[in-house]
Design a protein around this motif. Structure first.
Motif, mmCIF file in Angstrom:
data_model
loop_
_atom_site.group_PDB
_atom_site.id
_atom_site.type_symbol
_atom_site.label_atom_id
_atom_site.label_comp_id
_atom_site.label_asym_id
_atom_site.label_seq_id
_atom_site.Cartn_x
_atom_site.Cartn_y
_atom_site.Cartn_z
ATOM 1 N N GLU A 68 4.558 11.723 27.247
ATOM 2 C CA GLU A 68 3.223 12.023 26.732
ATOM 3 C C GLU A 68 3.211 13.373 26.009
ATOM 4 O OE1 GLU A 68 -0.976 11.076 28.442
ATOM 5 O OE2 GLU A 68 -0.411 13.039 29.255
ATOM 6 N N LYS A 71 5.950 13.216 22.828
ATOM 7 C CA LYS A 71 5.630 12.346 21.690
ATOM 8 C C LYS A 71 4.211 12.540 21.141
ATOM 9 C CE LYS A 71 8.894 8.701 22.977
ATOM 10 N NZ LYS A 71 9.109 7.247 23.225
ATOM 11 N N GLY A 146 4.136 4.932 32.561
ATOM 12 C CA GLY A 146 3.924 5.811 31.422
ATOM 13 C C GLY A 146 4.818 7.045 31.424
ATOM 14 N N ASN A 149 9.440 5.684 28.754
ATOM 15 C CA ASN A 149 9.624 5.775 27.302
ATOM 16 C C ASN A 149 8.296 5.828 26.558
ATOM 17 O OD1 ASN A 149 12.529 5.616 27.339
ATOM 18 N ND2 ASN A 149 12.296 3.466 27.911
ATOM 19 N N ASN A 150 7.400 4.909 26.931
ATOM 20 C CA ASN A 150 6.097 4.814 26.268
ATOM 21 C C ASN A 150 5.125 5.817 26.895
ATOM 22 O OD1 ASN A 150 3.938 3.945 24.782
ATOM 23 N ND2 ASN A 150 3.539 2.156 26.050
ATOM 24 N N ASP A 152 2.196 5.970 27.567
ATOM 25 C CA ASP A 152 0.949 5.335 27.992
ATOM 26 C C ASP A 152 1.286 4.347 29.095
ATOM 27 O OD1 ASP A 152 -1.730 4.904 28.069
ATOM 28 O OD2 ASP A 152 -1.914 4.095 26.043
ATOM 29 N N SER A 154 1.220 0.886 31.338
ATOM 30 C CA SER A 154 1.144 -0.538 31.058
ATOM 31 C C SER A 154 -0.290 -1.029 31.262
ATOM 32 C CB SER A 154 2.089 -1.305 31.988
ATOM 33 O OG SER A 154 1.727 -2.662 32.079
#
Length: 340
Positions: A68, A71, A146, A149-150, A152, A154
């Motif tokens: 977070e 990125k 979160g 990698n992402n 945010d 799921s």
């Protein structure tokens, strides 16, 4: 209500109130993008927030190691002061969860020792204890998604965490209502069936509310009663994903379409319940429950439309979630009164 059950009922309703508060704070946490601020979970050591600037800086440096910050927030002049703001909401959310645990367990042990809980209620309280523990696991399971990698969480895990909180609340209220209304009575099965179907649609709508929140799907197609470009179902619903199943579970347009369409089914079932109930002689709690349900479903529908049209401002998004909680409360109460 039996007099000896009063303390147990108050205890259960206190739990309901804390679950409600926890969901409200959870909504603020989500809407302020605060949910990933605490990057680990400890039962005891993070009960209090950092108490010195050195500890705050240490927590902030740890946060900087995760997606977070790397990125998104690294590009937003994100300061320690900003971090303290988002940390507070996630910490407060978890803190209420801890308080809820104490409020449930300590009186439960007391009632057990004093033999104030009958065998049937004891079984239900055992289920509640398991549900509370599982809800805590779901919270961390969601946050963990979160931190890899992402940047945010799921939307599936978010919806599961949110919906299970609603279900835990509803079951806690149901157990309290069993004690509040111990006398059995004749029931009208046709009304009970409609209420059950209405509840099923409402729970499905809550799941999709979680999907919408998790995907930020309320920030697109901010029109009503039609989607963008005057379309009932927008072309983008079919273009975002490889097939319809994925479109309606992972595509922003598809998820929003399902959520806004399900709202009509929820309203329709409750309106049907109201007009069907006119043909029967009901007692006061049943009548009041159905009338309150009818009022709240239109309030919730209106808030949903306004939330969409205004692009999900924090206060409206939160009000929409709170209203959903009140609607589920009325639904649970009405179904209970139509079932026992």
């Amino acid at each position: 209500m039996k007099k000896e059950n009063k303390p147990v009922i108050i205890w259960l309703l206190s739990g309901c109130l804390l679950i409600f508060l926890m969901v409200v704070v959870g909504g603020i946490t989500r809407l302020t993008n605060s949910g990933l601020s605490m990057t680990d979970w400890h039962l005891v050591t993070d009960t209090l927030p950092p108490l010195s600037e050195a500890k705050w800086q240490e927590a902030f440096e740890r946060y900087k190691q995760f997606p977070e910050y790397q990125k998104i927030n690294i590009h937003n002049d994100f300061t320690l002061s900003d971090y303290k703001f988002i940390y507070f909401w996630e910490w407060f959310h978890r803190f209420i969860g801890r308080i809820l645990g104490f409020v449930f367990i300590i009186p439960f042990v007391y009632f057990l020792i004093k033999k104030k809980i009958d065998r049937e209620t004891l079984k239900k309280c055992g289920i509640l204890l398991g549900m509370g523990a599982f809800q805590g696991f779901l919270g961390w399971f969601m946050v963990k998604s979160g931190l890899v990698n992402n940047p945010d969480v799921s939307h599936f895990r978010l919806a599961l965490h949110l919906t299970f909180a609603f279900i835990t609340f509803a079951y806690t209220l149901w157990v309290a209502l069993d004690l509040l209304y111990p006398e059995k009575k004749e029931i009208e099965k046709s009304l009970r069936t409609i209420a059950r179907v209405a509840l099923a649609f409402l729970l499905l709508q809550i799941i999709y509310g979680g999907f919408v929140a998790g995907l930020n799907a309320g920030l697109i197609h901010n029109h009503w009663p039609l989607m963008s470009d005057g379309q009932f179902i927008h072309d983008s619903v079919f273009l975002e994903q490889k097939n319809l199943f994925l479109s309606f579970t992972e595509g922003k347009s598809g998820v929003q379409f399902v959520h806004r369409t399900l709202a009509y089914f929820v309203v329709g079932m409750i309106v049907l319940l109201y007009f069907k109930s006119i043909n029967f002689t009901l007692d006061k709690p049943q009548t009041k429950g159905i009338k309150l349900l009818l009022l709240l479903v239109f309030v919730q529908f209106g808030l949903g439309v306004l939330t969409l049209l205004y692009g999900v401002p924090l206060w409206l998004g939160l009000l929409h979630q709170v209203s959903a909680f009140f609607l589920l409360t009325a639904m649970t109460f009405t179904l209970h009164r139509l079932s026992k």
